[in-house]
Design an enzyme around this catalytic site. Structure first.
Site, PDB file in Angstrom:
ATOM      1  N   HIS A 213       0.797  -1.231   0.000  1.00 34.50           N
ATOM      2  CA  HIS A 213       0.000   0.000   0.000  1.00 34.50           C
ATOM      3  C   HIS A 213       0.826   1.276   0.000  1.00 34.50           C
ATOM      4  CE1 HIS A 213       1.034   0.054   4.233  1.00 34.50           C
ATOM      5  NE2 HIS A 213       0.590   1.290   4.310  1.00 34.50           N
TER       6      HIS A 213
HETATM    7  N1  UDP Z   1      -4.069  -4.836   8.829  1.00 34.82           N
HETATM    8  C1  UDP Z   1      -5.342  -5.347   8.988  1.00 34.82           C
HETATM    9  N2  UDP Z   1      -6.031  -5.712   7.871  1.00 34.82           N
HETATM   10  C2  UDP Z   1      -5.522  -5.600   6.618  1.00 34.82           C
HETATM   11  C3  UDP Z   1      -4.214  -5.093   6.464  1.00 34.82           C
HETATM   12  C4  UDP Z   1      -3.517  -4.712   7.591  1.00 34.82           C
HETATM   13  O1  UDP Z   1      -5.828  -5.469  10.110  1.00 34.82           O
HETATM   14  O2  UDP Z   1      -6.220  -5.944   5.652  1.00 34.82           O
HETATM   15  C5  UDP Z   1      -3.318  -4.415  10.019  1.00 34.82           C
HETATM   16  C6  UDP Z   1      -1.993  -5.101  10.194  1.00 34.82           C
HETATM   17  O3  UDP Z   1      -2.138  -6.302  10.885  1.00 34.82           O
HETATM   18  C7  UDP Z   1      -1.201  -4.069  10.983  1.00 34.82           C
HETATM   19  C8  UDP Z   1      -1.756  -2.777  10.479  1.00 34.82           C
HETATM   20  O4  UDP Z   1      -3.012  -3.047   9.888  1.00 34.82           O
HETATM   21  O5  UDP Z   1      -1.451  -4.167  12.367  1.00 34.82           O
HETATM   22  C9  UDP Z   1      -0.813  -2.191   9.479  1.00 34.82           C
HETATM   23  O6  UDP Z   1      -1.423  -1.181   8.800  1.00 34.82           O
HETATM   24  P1  UDP Z   1      -0.905  -0.677   7.389  1.00 34.82           P
HETATM   25  O7  UDP Z   1      -0.192  -1.765   6.706  1.00 34.82           O
HETATM   26  O8  UDP Z   1      -2.081  -0.065   6.730  1.00 34.82           O
HETATM   27  O9  UDP Z   1       0.050   0.532   7.766  1.00 34.82           O
HETATM   28  P2  UDP Z   1       1.596   0.636   8.189  1.00 34.82           P
HETATM   29  O10 UDP Z   1       1.832  -0.333   9.302  1.00 34.82           O
HETATM   30  O11 UDP Z   1       2.412   0.379   6.984  1.00 34.82           O
HETATM   31  O12 UDP Z   1       1.733   2.036   8.658  1.00 34.82           O
END
Ligand code: UDP
Length: 385
Positions: A213
């Site tokens: 993403h």
């Molecule tokens: N997550 C979730 N469902 C999804 C994708 C991610 O619950 O379909 C959770 C994942 O387990 C983690 C968090 O969202 O705890 C991560 O979010 P994201 O990847 O959007 O953002 P980043 O961590 O890169 O800031």
């Protein structure tokens, strides 16, 4: 003591769930009551990206919802600043609590600081050292104007020290990582709460889990193309499930790359309980997500990081994660190098669990930082490292 939590994006809900719970528990046993006000900027707005997490994780409903999303960076930051400022002027909290590295984080911190309200930054000190990333800009600026910096790791503490934060009159705490708190708490319940394995028909230990993403991948069609190629190739030999972020889905559709994913199974973004179950049962994770990199480690799963840098460098040292970038061949080489771990007990050779990210009580430590620093001299440096 009144604090205002500013959040807006999925990973922030997962982090805030742990801290909100710690605040509620604190209030049951302390004379100092913390009144937490929640301001949701609206950055993530689809039910599966927002409301679902509030329900599943029992996060108190937002007191304010600004409904600001789907704009360019400048417009979105500006609108958020304006909206948050007017709430802060009315509510006059003692602290504003912000999480991570999103536009909501930056807007919350900036609005508070300009009103001389103290800022506490959870997940402070992380660096990718890539100032082309919007997240890096947000976190560097937020750190600089925060009064309390809660670092998840020793690396984060050291990053701040190298940048001279010892001279800035802020307080630096190594609290551990609230995402580890959340994984420990919710993984006790996830098998009862989630039916994702039945729903998808996926078999235990017989699939890989992917998420993509980050703007650096989605907004660069060349990078997205080679990632898609690699995922398609992997999916020709093992089931690959891909809960797709709405932005990624739009770009996959508009670019036509969706057709190149081969047998990769695209599903809607899943809730946290579903994600934990996918994580528990997968063989391997391929992701550009910050959160998933760590969660893979917590569940002792090998993880291929689809980025050129990572803030979680200790996971590369641990051997559980490998940095692949977006090149097809490098991703496949990483995947092949992890294959020996898929046979027998795939977790056995990977170090996992506590240590690097605290003891699962980071959220309680954060509450202590807020309470403990309430009366102290803001200009006095106190480094609890
Ligand atoms: N997550 C979730 N469902 C999804 C994708 C991610 O619950 O379909 C959770 C994942 O387990 C983690 C968090 O969202 O705890 C991560 O979010 P994201 O990847 O959007 O953002 P980043 O961590 O890169 O800031």
């Amino acid at each position: 003591m009144k604090i205002a939590t500013v959040l807006g994006a999925r990973p922030q809900f997962i982090k805030a769930a742990a801290v909100s719970r710690a605040i509620r528990e604190h209030n049951l046993s302390s004379d100092i009551n913390i009144d937490e006000l929640i301001i949701h900027t609206g950055q993530h707005f689809e039910r599966r990206m927002s409301e679902l997490f509030f329900e599943e994780m029992q996060i108190p409903s937002p007191d304010y919802h600004l409904g600001i999303n789907s704009m360019d960076h400048g417009a979105m930051t500006g609108r958020m600043l304006e909206g948050i400022e007017s709430i802060l002027l009315k509510e006059k909290p003692e602290y504003v609590l912000v999480y991570g590295d999103t536009t909501s984080t930056l807007a919350g911190a900036l609005a508070a600081k300009k009103l001389s309200i103290k800022v506490a930054h959870i997940e402070a000190g992380l660096r990718s050292f890539n100032m082309m990333m919007p997240e890096e800009i947000n976190r560097v600026i937020t750190d600089r104007i925060s009064d309390i910096l809660c670092c998840p790791t020793q690396t984060a503490v050291e990053n701040l020290k190298k940048e001279g934060f010892d001279n800035f009159g802020c307080k630096i705490f190594k609290t551990g990582d609230v995402m580890y708190d959340s994984v420990l708490f919710y993984s006790e319940h996830s098998s009862l709460k989630s039916d994702i394995m039945d729903r998808t028909g996926l078999s235990d230990m017989d699939f890989v889990l992917c998420t993509v993403h980050r703007a650096e991948n989605t907004d660069d069609i060349g990078r997205l193309y080679t990632i898609v190629e690699a995922l398609g190739e992997i999916a020709s030999e093992i089931e690959a499930v891909f809960p797709v972020h709405p932005r990624t889905r739009n770009i996959l559709n508009s670019s036509g790359l969706i057709g190149k994913l081969g047998k990769v199974r695209l599903i809607e973004p899943v809730g946290y309980f579903d994600m934990i179950e996918l994580m528990k049962n997968t063989r391997c994770v391929l992701t550009d997500s910050g959160g998933l990199q760590k969660e893979a480690f917590f569940f002792a799963k090998p993880c291929i990081v689809l980025r050129d840098q990572t803030e979680w460098i200790e996971l590369l040292d641990s051997g559980s994660n490998r940095l692949a970038g977006a090149e097809r061949d490098v991703i496949l080489e990483c995947y092949n190098s992890f294959k020996p771990l898929f046979i027998g007990n795939p977790s056995a050779d990977l170090k996992s669990g506590p240590g690097l990210y605290g003891n699962g009580k980071a959220s309680y430590e954060i509450v202590r930082c807020l309470i403990g620093s309430g009366d102290s001299d803001k200009t006095h440096l106190e480094s609890q490292i």
